[in-house]
Design a protein around this motif. Sequence first.
Motif, PDB file in Angstrom:
ATOM      1  N   ALA A  33      -4.589   2.868   0.062  1.00  0.00           N
ATOM      2  CA  ALA A  33      -5.852   2.797   0.529  1.00  0.00           C
ATOM      3  C   ALA A  33      -5.417   1.403   1.242  1.00  0.00           C
ATOM      4  O   ALA A  33      -5.074   0.382   0.663  1.00  0.00           O
ATOM      5  CB  ALA A  33      -7.033   2.678  -0.093  1.00  0.00           C
ATOM      6  N   SER A  46     -10.067  -1.390   0.615  1.00  0.00           N
ATOM      7  CA  SER A  46     -10.473  -0.321   0.315  1.00  0.00           C
ATOM      8  C   SER A  46     -10.024   0.220  -0.803  1.00  0.00           C
ATOM      9  O   SER A  46      -9.222  -0.596  -1.957  1.00  0.00           O
ATOM     10  CB  SER A  46     -10.415   0.538   1.240  1.00  0.00           C
ATOM     11  N   ASN A 100     -11.775   7.074   0.207  1.00  0.00           N
ATOM     12  CA  ASN A 100     -11.367   5.941   0.847  1.00  0.00           C
ATOM     13  C   ASN A 100     -10.109   5.654   0.863  1.00  0.00           C
ATOM     14  O   ASN A 100      -9.543   4.635   1.421  1.00  0.00           O
ATOM     15  CB  ASN A 100     -11.785   4.778  -0.395  1.00  0.00           C
ATOM     16  N   TYR A 101      -9.217   6.643   0.514  1.00  0.00           N
ATOM     17  CA  TYR A 101      -7.885   6.499   0.460  1.00  0.00           C
ATOM     18  C   TYR A 101      -6.999   7.288   1.872  1.00  0.00           C
ATOM     19  O   TYR A 101      -7.756   8.402   2.218  1.00  0.00           O
ATOM     20  CB  TYR A 101      -7.159   7.340  -0.845  1.00  0.00           C
TER      21      TYR A 101
END
Length: 124
Positions: free
Chosen positions: A99, A103, A110-111
């Motif tokens: 990420a 994040s 989020n990755y």
Amino acid sequence: QVQLVESGGGLVQAGGSRRLSCAASGLTFSMYVMGWFRQAPAKVREFVATITASGGSTYYADSVKGRFTISRDNTKKTVYLQMNSLKPEDTAVYYCAAAFGGSGGTSTNNYNYWGQGTEVTVSS
């Protein structure tokens, strides 16, 4: 081209240990939060552990806290997951993920980048 390549999976007896590695290429590794997730058969992918870009902070799922340790070596562009006291319920395909920036966290959303996974089977 970004690549995350996991290794270290295999068959292990309950109570045993295993260390997973994830080698990254094609990205400025030290700028990425890294995470480990896992997916058991017929289950959704779940968060396991995450580590900040500098390696200074980690966070774990309750199910693995005290048994698993995430670490990273930014010079080698590699993140590790040391798994101890393994249980049959730890059986899954384990994925590493990257990420960008601040994040990361526990959500797969989020990755930015994912590896292909490495399978860990824990026999009872």
